[in-house]
Design a protein around this motif. Sequence first.
Motif, PDB file in Angstrom:
ATOM      1  N   VAL A   1      32.618  64.738  74.952  1.00 13.66           N
ATOM      2  CA  VAL A   1      32.202  63.255  74.597  1.00 13.66           C
ATOM      3  C   VAL A   1      33.420  62.427  74.319  1.00 13.66           C
ATOM      4  N   ARG A   2      34.695  62.905  73.709  1.00 14.55           N
ATOM      5  CA  ARG A   2      35.670  62.196  73.796  1.00 14.55           C
ATOM      6  C   ARG A   2      36.453  61.827  75.147  1.00 14.55           C
ATOM      7  N   ARG A   3      36.190  62.759  76.104  1.00 17.20           N
ATOM      8  CA  ARG A   3      36.791  62.091  77.289  1.00 17.20           C
ATOM      9  C   ARG A   3      35.911  60.918  78.043  1.00 17.20           C
ATOM     10  N   TYR A   4      34.651  61.179  77.779  1.00 22.53           N
ATOM     11  CA  TYR A   4      33.914  59.988  78.296  1.00 22.53           C
ATOM     12  C   TYR A   4      34.012  58.673  77.356  1.00 22.53           C
ATOM     13  N   LEU A   5      34.086  58.917  76.220  1.00 24.72           N
ATOM     14  CA  LEU A   5      34.306  57.644  75.214  1.00 24.72           C
ATOM     15  C   LEU A   5      35.584  57.092  75.491  1.00 24.72           C
ATOM     16  N   ALA A   6      36.736  57.772  75.804  1.00 31.50           N
ATOM     17  CA  ALA A   6      37.899  57.431  76.061  1.00 31.50           C
ATOM     18  C   ALA A   6      37.906  56.379  77.195  1.00 31.50           C
ATOM     19  N   GLU A   7      37.470  56.597  78.298  1.00 33.73           N
ATOM     20  CA  GLU A   7      37.227  55.939  79.508  1.00 33.73           C
ATOM     21  C   GLU A   7      36.256  54.713  79.095  1.00 33.73           C
ATOM     22  N   PHE A   8      35.035  54.769  78.522  1.00 35.43           N
ATOM     23  CA  PHE A   8      34.194  53.958  78.203  1.00 35.43           C
ATOM     24  C   PHE A   8      34.703  52.705  77.459  1.00 35.43           C
ATOM     25  N   LEU A   9      35.255  53.056  76.301  1.00 39.32           N
ATOM     26  CA  LEU A   9      36.048  52.040  75.330  1.00 39.32           C
ATOM     27  C   LEU A   9      37.161  51.888  75.602  1.00 39.32           C
ATOM     28  N   SER A  10      37.905  52.243  76.921  1.00 41.83           N
ATOM     29  CA  SER A  10      38.965  51.796  77.249  1.00 41.83           C
ATOM     30  C   SER A  10      38.885  50.423  78.203  1.00 41.83           C
ATOM     31  N   ASP A  11      37.607  50.290  78.813  1.00 41.21           N
ATOM     32  CA  ASP A  11      37.284  49.248  79.713  1.00 41.21           C
ATOM     33  C   ASP A  11      37.335  47.797  78.916  1.00 41.21           C
ATOM     34  N   PRO A  12      38.051  46.890  79.263  1.00 43.41           N
ATOM     35  CA  PRO A  12      38.271  45.827  78.443  1.00 43.41           C
ATOM     36  C   PRO A  12      37.042  44.911  78.646  1.00 43.41           C
TER      37      PRO A  12
ATOM     38  N   VAL B   1      39.621  43.498  72.849  1.00 44.90           N
ATOM     39  CA  VAL B   1      40.491  43.384  71.947  1.00 44.90           C
ATOM     40  C   VAL B   1      41.946  43.935  72.633  1.00 44.90           C
ATOM     41  N   PRO B   2      42.990  43.042  72.160  1.00 45.84           N
ATOM     42  CA  PRO B   2      44.313  43.247  72.578  1.00 45.84           C
ATOM     43  C   PRO B   2      44.635  44.958  72.643  1.00 45.84           C
ATOM     44  N   ARG B   3      44.993  45.492  73.937  1.00 46.16           N
ATOM     45  CA  ARG B   3      45.328  46.691  74.094  1.00 46.16           C
ATOM     46  C   ARG B   3      46.253  47.414  73.208  1.00 46.16           C
ATOM     47  N   LEU B   4      47.228  46.323  72.570  1.00 52.00           N
ATOM     48  CA  LEU B   4      48.363  46.875  71.850  1.00 52.00           C
ATOM     49  C   LEU B   4      47.533  47.289  70.506  1.00 52.00           C
ATOM     50  N   LEU B   5      46.637  46.555  69.992  1.00 45.51           N
ATOM     51  CA  LEU B   5      45.856  46.619  68.781  1.00 45.51           C
ATOM     52  C   LEU B   5      44.735  47.918  69.094  1.00 45.51           C
ATOM     53  N   TRP B   6      43.994  47.922  70.208  1.00 41.37           N
ATOM     54  CA  TRP B   6      43.174  48.697  70.446  1.00 41.37           C
ATOM     55  C   TRP B   6      43.365  50.152  70.711  1.00 41.37           C
ATOM     56  N   TRP B   7      44.478  50.326  71.290  1.00 41.30           N
ATOM     57  CA  TRP B   7      44.858  51.532  71.510  1.00 41.30           C
ATOM     58  C   TRP B   7      45.199  52.507  70.525  1.00 41.30           C
ATOM     59  N   PRO B   8      45.824  52.138  69.734  1.00 45.76           N
ATOM     60  CA  PRO B   8      46.064  53.396  68.618  1.00 45.76           C
ATOM     61  C   PRO B   8      44.829  53.597  67.648  1.00 45.76           C
ATOM     62  N   LEU B   9      44.006  52.511  67.455  1.00 43.72           N
ATOM     63  CA  LEU B   9      42.903  52.542  66.879  1.00 43.72           C
ATOM     64  C   LEU B   9      41.899  53.433  67.515  1.00 43.72           C
ATOM     65  N   LEU B  10      41.609  53.109  68.810  1.00 47.22           N
ATOM     66  CA  LEU B  10      40.660  53.878  69.600  1.00 47.22           C
ATOM     67  C   LEU B  10      41.156  55.442  69.684  1.00 47.22           C
ATOM     68  N   HIS B  11      42.388  55.873  69.940  1.00 42.61           N
ATOM     69  CA  HIS B  11      42.834  57.279  70.153  1.00 42.61           C
ATOM     70  C   HIS B  11      43.370  57.894  68.740  1.00 42.61           C
ATOM     71  N   GLY B  12      43.685  57.327  67.705  1.00 39.42           N
ATOM     72  CA  GLY B  12      44.072  57.753  66.382  1.00 39.42           C
ATOM     73  C   GLY B  12      42.926  57.835  65.416  1.00 39.42           C
ATOM     74  N   VAL B  13      42.016  57.001  65.572  1.00 40.56           N
ATOM     75  CA  VAL B  13      40.797  56.908  64.602  1.00 40.56           C
ATOM     76  C   VAL B  13      39.481  57.076  65.231  1.00 40.56           C
ATOM     77  N   ILE B  14      39.038  56.248  66.015  1.00 43.60           N
ATOM     78  CA  ILE B  14      37.762  56.128  66.590  1.00 43.60           C
ATOM     79  C   ILE B  14      37.260  57.533  67.246  1.00 43.60           C
TER      80      ILE B  14
END
Length: 339
Positions: free
Chosen positions: A40-51, A56-69
């Motif tokens: 599920v993490r692999r799938y959501l990482a691809e899905f939620l990485s699609d702009p 959300v600006p990548r510099l803000l979104w990337w740490p939040l996505l991979h570190g928290v969500i």
Amino acid sequence: MPAATARSAETGAEPSLPASTQGLLVVNLGTPQAPTAAAVRRYLAEFLSDPRVVQVPRLLWWPLLHGVILPLRAPRVARKYAQVWLDDGSPLAVYTARLAAAIGERLPGVPVAHAMRYGEPGIDAGLRALRDRGCGRVLVLPLYPQYSTTTTASVADALARIAKDAAELPLRMVDQYSTDAGVVAALADSVRAHWQAHGRGERLLMSFHGIPQRLVDGGDPYSTQCHATATALAAALGLGHGEWLVTFQSRFGREQWLQPATDATLRLLGETGLGRVDVVCPGFPADCLETLEEIALQNAALFRAAGGGTLAYIPCLNDAPAHADALAALVAREFDAWR
């Protein structure tokens, strides 16, 4: 608004090829490969990485996505998938494959493949498979009846990227089929069949996937097309004012999404003591986590807890013959127009 629209990817190739070379790629959103936190993490990482999905600006979104969500959300979502997983795999994957095969049976001589926008099999793999089977041009049918920049446009983005490396393969995509007569008739027949087998509720709730309100304010036609689908379905069923309603589900994040919300509406209906509500999801051609777990389990429990009685979920069309008939007819019309 036409029942279906299509557009061609700009590949620079000659469009008028023999009809025998045409192929069809059926595309759905995607799904994890297993009901596990890692998958599920692999799938959501691809899905939620699609702009297109999260703007959300990548510099803000990337740490939040991979570190928290992802660390918090993946295990929770995996448990939800485990509740609805089929013997053959994810419901969305199983029903998409079966539907693509059923459409192919109705289109003799047309190679048909299916793909996922996120996960496996990917769109590029699907197109390669069709090219290897001798296809000189491919019609792409995203299983999104209503157009949205968050879904349909993302498929178009992927096709545009792939087309740069496959200029010899002309591509054409169906943008939407929100009021296709065949699909609406199939939906209406499925509702009638459910009523005949299980009785009829006091309301028919038509729940569509939500998107942020700001996208609609910016011109996304999704909400308008959802209401067009619902109105056409209500008319086909002969429903009057007050017998049906439209809601939107699956909110993500804190911003305003399309209203009214499915869960809030069911809570209000439950508080009135409504004995039974029927729920159909006309924007979902194939059953998936959002229908089988969110609606049939989670929202059914919410409705009961609020004081309501039974929530009767009416399954998606999936690979029903009438659904395959309608989509095959739509595809045949698109091929005829692509001359």
